[in-house]
Motif scaffolding. Structure first.
Motif, short mmCIF file in Angstrom:
data_model
loop_
_atom_site.label_atom_id
_atom_site.label_comp_id
_atom_site.label_asym_id
_atom_site.label_seq_id
_atom_site.Cartn_x
_atom_site.Cartn_y
_atom_site.Cartn_z
N UNK A 1 -1.36 -10.30 -1.70
CA UNK A 1 -2.63 -10.05 -0.79
C UNK A 1 -1.50 -9.36 0.61
N UNK A 2 -0.16 -9.78 0.34
CA UNK A 2 0.72 -8.42 0.96
C UNK A 2 1.69 -7.96 0.09
N UNK A 3 2.40 -7.08 0.83
CA UNK A 3 3.65 -5.98 0.50
C UNK A 3 4.79 -6.10 1.77
N UNK A 4 5.28 -7.45 0.97
CA UNK A 4 6.50 -7.92 2.00
C UNK A 4 8.03 -7.04 1.61
N UNK A 5 8.63 -6.63 2.80
CA UNK A 5 9.85 -6.42 3.10
C UNK A 5 10.68 -6.39 3.71
N UNK A 6 11.55 -6.33 4.23
CA UNK A 6 12.76 -7.32 4.46
C UNK A 6 12.70 -6.95 6.09
N UNK A 7 11.43 -6.12 6.63
CA UNK A 7 11.43 -5.53 7.93
C UNK A 7 10.32 -5.23 8.45
N UNK A 8 8.79 -5.29 7.10
CA UNK A 8 7.95 -5.36 7.37
C UNK A 8 6.60 -6.66 6.10
N UNK A 9 5.78 -6.66 7.22
CA UNK A 9 4.96 -7.64 6.49
C UNK A 9 3.25 -6.97 6.63
N UNK A 10 2.60 -6.55 5.37
CA UNK A 10 1.53 -5.60 6.04
C UNK A 10 0.22 -6.07 4.71
N UNK A 11 -0.61 -5.82 4.59
CA UNK A 11 -1.82 -6.43 4.04
C UNK A 11 -1.71 -5.28 2.56
N UNK A 12 -1.95 -5.29 1.69
CA UNK A 12 -2.37 -4.69 0.77
C UNK A 12 -4.26 -4.81 0.88
N UNK A 13 -4.63 -3.40 -0.60
CA UNK A 13 -5.99 -3.54 -0.01
C UNK A 13 -7.21 -4.76 -0.73
N UNK A 14 -6.44 -5.38 -1.32
CA UNK A 14 -7.46 -6.29 -1.50
C UNK A 14 -6.79 -7.75 -0.47
N UNK A 15 -5.63 -7.18 0.19
CA UNK A 15 -5.29 -8.23 1.03
C UNK A 15 -6.98 -8.46 2.20
N UNK A 16 -6.89 -6.60 2.38
CA UNK A 16 -7.83 -6.51 3.83
C UNK A 16 -9.35 -6.74 3.27
N UNK A 17 -9.61 -6.71 2.23
CA UNK A 17 -11.16 -7.24 1.76
C UNK A 17 -10.65 -8.64 1.80
N UNK A 18 -9.92 -9.19 1.92
CA UNK A 18 -9.92 -10.50 1.88
C UNK A 18 -10.12 -11.37 3.21
N UNK A 19 -9.66 -11.05 4.15
CA UNK A 19 -9.20 -11.34 5.67
C UNK A 19 -10.95 -10.78 5.96
N UNK A 20 -11.30 -9.57 5.89
CA UNK A 20 -12.94 -9.88 6.21
C UNK A 20 -13.91 -11.01 5.72
N UNK A 21 -13.57 -11.11 4.55
CA UNK A 21 -14.86 -12.79 4.19
C UNK A 21 -14.56 -13.88 4.53
N UNK A 22 -12.44 -13.94 4.89
CA UNK A 22 -11.90 -15.04 5.36
C UNK A 22 -12.76 -14.99 6.83
#
Length: 304
Positions: A49-70
């Motif tokens: 659901x998220x792409x994680x790095x030491x500096x940022x957290x951002x939604x994947x394309x699947x995460x964006x779809x899931x967020x809309x449904x949530x």
């Protein structure tokens, strides 16, 4: 089921804040607990659901779809609660309110509202960003300035002006400036807008090219009005602050205004905004009516 719903709430908070730490602070849990909750949700769904790095957290394309449904799911839950509340006529349930980042003005009002309506659960978001009230799921927001979204209903609350203030003790030590030119010899504290990073200009008039506000030295710049007010009350310098934020200090003489005749006669108006597409539930109605009734008592009376 309750565990699943909690996991969805955590996911939505992370998607909004882009931070495990900030989400943990809101939810009252550790950032590692937030991370574990997201990992369990991803494992159950079988996607990242998220792409994680030491500096940022951002939604994947699947995460964006899931967020809309949530968002749809929780909107339906909220709509169901609002419908039942409207049927009973009793103001109850969770009320999401967007307040100004400089929310000190609002706190006494919010405290009184909570005392009057203990069955309403408040979810407060302090921000100066021009958020999408509908997309963010806010029930009502309070903002200053011009209104532009035709999907929202508005109600005027009150207006304020900016003023240059310093402590009586500071002016005794350093003298009071009689023109903007004399600010070059004073410690000047400035507000930076958190959303844009721009420094707010001091609204002088009749000072030619210096009307940009650059006449005042940048002794201190910060994104908190509370910090500016603290430094001014400590006698460290002068700042340009909303008149409502120094109302009590001006009344007692602790602070004094200067350069009033050089200030542009500009006022900013506070409005309450709420979606026109939603039925006005009892909890929203009592909040709107309460704030409209009491707000003006906390503002500085306009000068005729």
């Amino acid at each position: 089921m309750m565990e699943k719903m909690t996991g969805l709430e955590v996911f939505m908070h992370v998607a909004q804040t882009r931070s495990f730490v900030a989400t943990g602070r809101v939810k009252g849990i550790s950032s590692s607990a937030v991370s574990k909750s997201i990992s369990r949700l991803e494992e159950r769904l079988g996607v990242r659901l998220f792409q994680r790095s030491t500096r940022s957290v951002r939604l994947t394309s699947e995460g964006e779809v899931f967020l809309e449904r949530c968002h749809r799911i929780f909107s339906e839950i909220q709509a169901a609660e609002d419908e039942i509340s409207a049927m009973t006529g009793q103001p109850r349930g969770r009320l999401r309110v967007g307040l100004l980042l400089a929310g000190g003005l609002m706190l006494p009002m919010i405290a009184q509202f909570m005392e009057r309506h203990p069955q309403i659960e408040l979810d407060l978001d302090f921000s100066d960003r021009l958020s999408d009230v509908i997309e963010d799921g806010m029930d009502v927001v309070i903002r200053g300035g011009e209104l532009s979204d035709s999907r929202l209903i508005s109600r005027r609350l009150g207006s304020f002006r900016l003023c240059i203030v310093g402590s009586a003790e500071y002016f005794e030590r350093n003298g009071a400036p009689s023109s903007p030119d004399e600010l070059s010899g004073h410690a000047c504290f400035h507000y930076r807008f958190p959303s844009s990073g721009k420094v707010a200009q001091w609204p002088f008039q009749h000072v030619g090219a210096r009307s940009s506000g650059k006449v005042a030295p940048l002794t201190l710049v910060c994104s908190s009005l509370d910090v500016l007010l603290f430094m001014v009350k400590e006698g460290r310098g002068v700042a340009c602050l909303p008149d409502y934020s120094v109302k009590d200090e001006l009344a007692t003489g602790e602070l004094k205004t200067v350069l009033d005749s050089f200030m542009a006669p500009v006022t900013t108006t506070f409005h309450m905004l709420w979606p026109s597409t939603r039925q006005m539930t009892p909890k929203v109605r009592v909040f709107v009516d309460y704030m409209a009734d009491i707000f003006d008592n906390f503002m500085v009376p306009s000068k005729r």
